[in-house]
Design an enzyme around this catalytic site. Structure first.
Site, PDB file in Angstrom:
ATOM      1  CE  LYS A 269      -3.382   2.479   2.938  1.00 32.62           C
ATOM      2  NZ  LYS A 269      -4.238   2.427   4.149  1.00 32.62           N
ATOM      3  CG  ASP A 274      -5.702   7.638   4.950  1.00 34.07           C
ATOM      4  OD1 ASP A 274      -6.661   8.301   4.497  1.00 34.07           O
ATOM      5  OD2 ASP A 274      -5.841   6.577   5.601  1.00 34.07           O
ATOM      6  CE  LYS A 281      -6.691   8.305   8.450  1.00 34.03           C
ATOM      7  NZ  LYS A 281      -7.322   7.189   9.168  1.00 34.03           N
ATOM      8  CG  ASP A 292      -2.067   4.991   5.039  1.00 36.41           C
ATOM      9  OD1 ASP A 292      -1.858   3.906   5.620  1.00 36.41           O
ATOM     10  OD2 ASP A 292      -3.169   5.331   4.577  1.00 36.41           O
ATOM     11  CG  ASP A 351     -10.014   7.086   7.121  1.00 36.52           C
ATOM     12  OD1 ASP A 351      -9.003   7.091   6.396  1.00 36.52           O
ATOM     13  OD2 ASP A 351      -9.992   7.260   8.360  1.00 36.52           O
ATOM     14  CD  GLU A 353      -6.997   5.001   2.733  1.00 34.87           C
ATOM     15  OE1 GLU A 353      -7.934   5.081   3.556  1.00 34.87           O
ATOM     16  OE2 GLU A 353      -5.823   4.728   3.087  1.00 34.87           O
ATOM     17  NE  ARG A 355     -11.014  -1.567   4.076  1.00 32.93           N
ATOM     18  CZ  ARG A 355     -11.552  -1.826   5.257  1.00 32.93           C
ATOM     19  NH1 ARG A 355     -12.676  -2.525   5.346  1.00 32.93           N
ATOM     20  NH2 ARG A 355     -10.964  -1.416   6.369  1.00 32.93           N
TER      21      ARG A 355
HETATM   22  N1  BES Z   1      -4.303   4.113   7.043  1.00 35.63           N
HETATM   23  C1  BES Z   1      -5.433   3.867   7.861  1.00 35.63           C
HETATM   24  C2  BES Z   1      -5.167   2.857   8.970  1.00 35.63           C
HETATM   25  C3  BES Z   1      -4.346   3.337  10.121  1.00 35.63           C
HETATM   26  C4  BES Z   1      -4.872   4.201  11.038  1.00 35.63           C
HETATM   27  C5  BES Z   1      -3.089   2.831  10.317  1.00 35.63           C
HETATM   28  C6  BES Z   1      -4.120   4.605  12.123  1.00 35.63           C
HETATM   29  C7  BES Z   1      -2.337   3.212  11.397  1.00 35.63           C
HETATM   30  C8  BES Z   1      -2.848   4.112  12.301  1.00 35.63           C
HETATM   31  C9  BES Z   1      -6.582   3.323   7.011  1.00 35.63           C
HETATM   32  O1  BES Z   1      -6.660   3.839   5.738  1.00 35.63           O
HETATM   33  C10 BES Z   1      -7.846   3.694   7.727  1.00 35.63           C
HETATM   34  O2  BES Z   1      -8.106   4.857   7.823  1.00 35.63           O
HETATM   35  N2  BES Z   1      -8.558   2.711   8.200  1.00 35.63           N
HETATM   36  C11 BES Z   1      -9.749   2.934   8.910  1.00 35.63           C
HETATM   37  C12 BES Z   1     -10.740   1.884   8.493  1.00 35.63           C
HETATM   38  C13 BES Z   1     -12.134   2.146   8.987  1.00 35.63           C
HETATM   39  C14 BES Z   1     -12.695   3.376   8.329  1.00 35.63           C
HETATM   40  C15 BES Z   1     -12.971   0.938   8.672  1.00 35.63           C
HETATM   41  C16 BES Z   1      -9.434   2.849  10.398  1.00 35.63           C
HETATM   42  O3  BES Z   1      -8.610   2.035  10.788  1.00 35.63           O
HETATM   43  O4  BES Z   1      -9.995   3.640  11.148  1.00 35.63           O
HETATM   44 ZN    ZN Z   2      -4.929   4.515   4.907  1.00 41.78          ZN
HETATM   45 MN    MN Z   3      -7.787   5.623   5.680  1.00 39.14          MN
END
Ligand code: BES
Ligand code: ZN
Ligand code: MN
Length: 497
Positions: A269, A274, A281, A292, A351, A353, A355
């Site tokens: 990825k 992000d 966020k 990210d 968010d 994104e 996947r």
């Molecule tokens: N890049 C983030 C995941 C992340 C968040 C990694 C904080 C490390 C620290 C990912 O894109 C994301 O935002 N995931 C969301 C998924 C949710 C919306 C289902 C998350 O983890 O909150």
């Molecule tokens: Zn992300």
């Molecule tokens: Mn995200």
């Protein structure tokens, strides 16, 4: 730093600093014993005087020893002899090289690899030493204008004393592997630590192209948005629509194996920033979302290491790179996009994104007729909740592949912990309007993210590494770790034998 091997009797050795081991209760390691006898019991006496026990991580620098050939001795605690496992060995090495860095020596010789660590060979022990030395020396100062703090340590040459001529090739192999892995880790750390306004998708692509030019067996190409559009990557492109930086799909093809050998495909990825998109966020710690792209960086670092080592394998690295920002043209909650696989996706949270860019890349991976596909992604905050920040999360559709990764992680000390992706979880991804929703609700967030990916990985052996908790450190020593480069390279080294 220059690493090499040396065969020399301790009695004739000359160096700025000799690094020696001491077990707990001040039991001397074999070479330490020899030196102590040479110096009439001085080492044992000083350990006692300074009350240094030999616990893992203890160090005692002796700035002057008799004889004139050896300038200094660094005694390094190894803990209890019968408890010297990988963790203790690494803790000792880490303390050793941090102390060595600050002691003023230009040249050092280490014999720490002489000790028994759970049956591991000299090559592995030396490799760990090289990796940890490079980690101890790592600083990220590319973005600092004030260079007054930039003085580099004097230490410039580290030699590993081989016990005999027959050990020399092992020590040399350890140095070679250690250097290649450490350079891959450093590359991944540098790319991770760069800010989002520098490390854009185009920048990542340029770096990959540069590495491609350095190795004959490595071919690097970059798919542009128009190419992705032709391929029908509607999911990946939907994420990029929210950003002014064009998305790139980096393709790194390393051909070290026979023409017919199926490649191992690594997918990383590469979300260079992000912000969450329209599902924005919160502000706190949002800067850390420059990390990210660490999955992508680790794939680039691993491919570089594999090319440097010249492994007899075919390996492909795929890095979908994009930003995720809110914009008038960005994905909106409720939008439905069509992936390259033809599966439609309802974007319930913009968010989620990662996947969305990975699923089209997994579909693209199929054309390489892969032996296995491993994706690496800072995919879910839920992974940190589930596992903390020590192991990366591992999920996959193939037990043998998952076991190989667990073993590689243990060997490289870049560990993973497996979580289930049973069919029971798939229900959470149901959408009323499309084939698939892009989120699975609050329960088991890392697992449902992996379940989403699994829908695009049905045609090959596939594993997914969620590195949300391991790719960087947060807090006072904020910075990229370069994980899981060591794990990926170990996995590939294991496949090459
Ligand atoms: N890049 C983030 C995941 C992340 C968040 C990694 C904080 C490390 C620290 C990912 O894109 C994301 O935002 N995931 C969301 C998924 C949710 C919306 C289902 C998350 O983890 O909150
Ligand atoms: Zn992300
Ligand atoms: Mn995200």
């Amino acid at each position: 730093m220059e690493y090499s091997t040396k065969t020399e009797a301790l009695e004739r050795l000359s160096t700025d600093c000799l690094v020696l081991g001491v077990f707990q209760k001040r039991k001397l390691a074999p070479s330490t014993e020899i030196l102590d006898t040479m110096f009439d019991g001085l080492l044992a006496k000083l350990l006692k005087r300074d009350d240094v026990e030999g616990k893992a991580g203890d160090t005692l620098l002796i700035n002057h020893v008799p004889g004139g050939r050896i300038e200094r001795v660094l005694l390094v605690g190894l803990g209890k002899k019968d408890e010297l496992d990988v963790a203790a060995y690494r803790k000792s090495l880490d303390a050793a090289f941090k102390a060595l860095k600050g002691c003023g020596a230009k040249h050092a010789v280490s014999v720490l690899h002489e000790v028994e660590v759970g049956g591991s060979c000299a090559a592995w022990k030396v490799r760990q030493a090289v990796e940890l030395t490079e980690a101890a020396l790592y600083r990220f100062q590319e973005m600092k204008g004030d260079t007054s703090e930039n003085h580099s340590p004097r230490l410039s040459r580290l030699q590993f004393l081989a016990a005999s001529e027959s050990e020399v090739p092992l020590v040399e192999a350890g140095i070679r592997e250690g250097e290649a892995i450490a350079r891959g880790v450093t590359l991944a750390r540098n790319l991770g630590n760069l800010p989002g306004n520098v490390c854009t998708p185009a920048y990542l692509a340029e770096q990959a192209l540069k590495i491609g030019k350095e190795h004959k067996k490595l071919k690097v190409s970059v798919l542009e948005e128009s190419d992705m559009d032709e391929l029908g990557m509607g999911s990946l492109l939907s994420v990029a629509r929210g950003s002014r930086q064009p998305a790139k799909l980096i393709v790194m093809e390393y051909r070290g194996g026979g023409g017919k050998a199926k490649p191992h495909v690594l997918v990383g990825k590469g979300l260079t920033f992000d912000a969450g998109g329209i599902s924005l966020k919160p502000a706190a710690n949002m800067d850390e979302m420059k990390y990210d792209m660490c999955g992508g960086a680790s794939v680039i670092g691993a491919i570089q290491a594999v090319a440097e080592l010249g492994l007899p394998l075919n390996v492909v690295g795929l890095v979908p790179a994009s930003e995720n920002l809110p914009d008038g043209n960005a994905n909106k909650p409720g939008d439905i996009v069509k992936s390259m696989a033809g599966i439609t996706i309802e974007i319930l949270n913009t968010d989620a994104e990662g996947r969305l860019i990975l699923c089209d890349t997994l579909t693209y991976a199929k054309r390489f007729d892969p032996a296995a596909v491993i994706d690496v992604a800072t995919l879910t905050g839920a992974c940190i909740v589930a596992l903390g920040r020590h192991p990366s999360g591992l999920m996959g559709n193939d037990d043998a592949l998952c076991e190989q990764l667990v073993r590689a992680g243990d060997t490289a000390w870049d560990r993973v912990w497996r979580m289930p992706i049973w069919d029971d979880y798939q229900e959470q991804l149901k959408s009323n309007f499309a084939d698939l929703g892009n989120i699975g609700g609050p329960d088991g967030g890392s697992i449902t993210a992996a379940c989403f990916l699994s829908r695009f990985a049905k045609d090959f052996h596939w594993a997914h590494l969620d590195i949300a908790g391991t790719a960087w450190k947060t807090g006072a020593d904020k910075g990229a770790t370069g994980r899981p480069v060591a794990l990926l390279v170990q996995y590939l080294i294991d496949r090459a034998v």
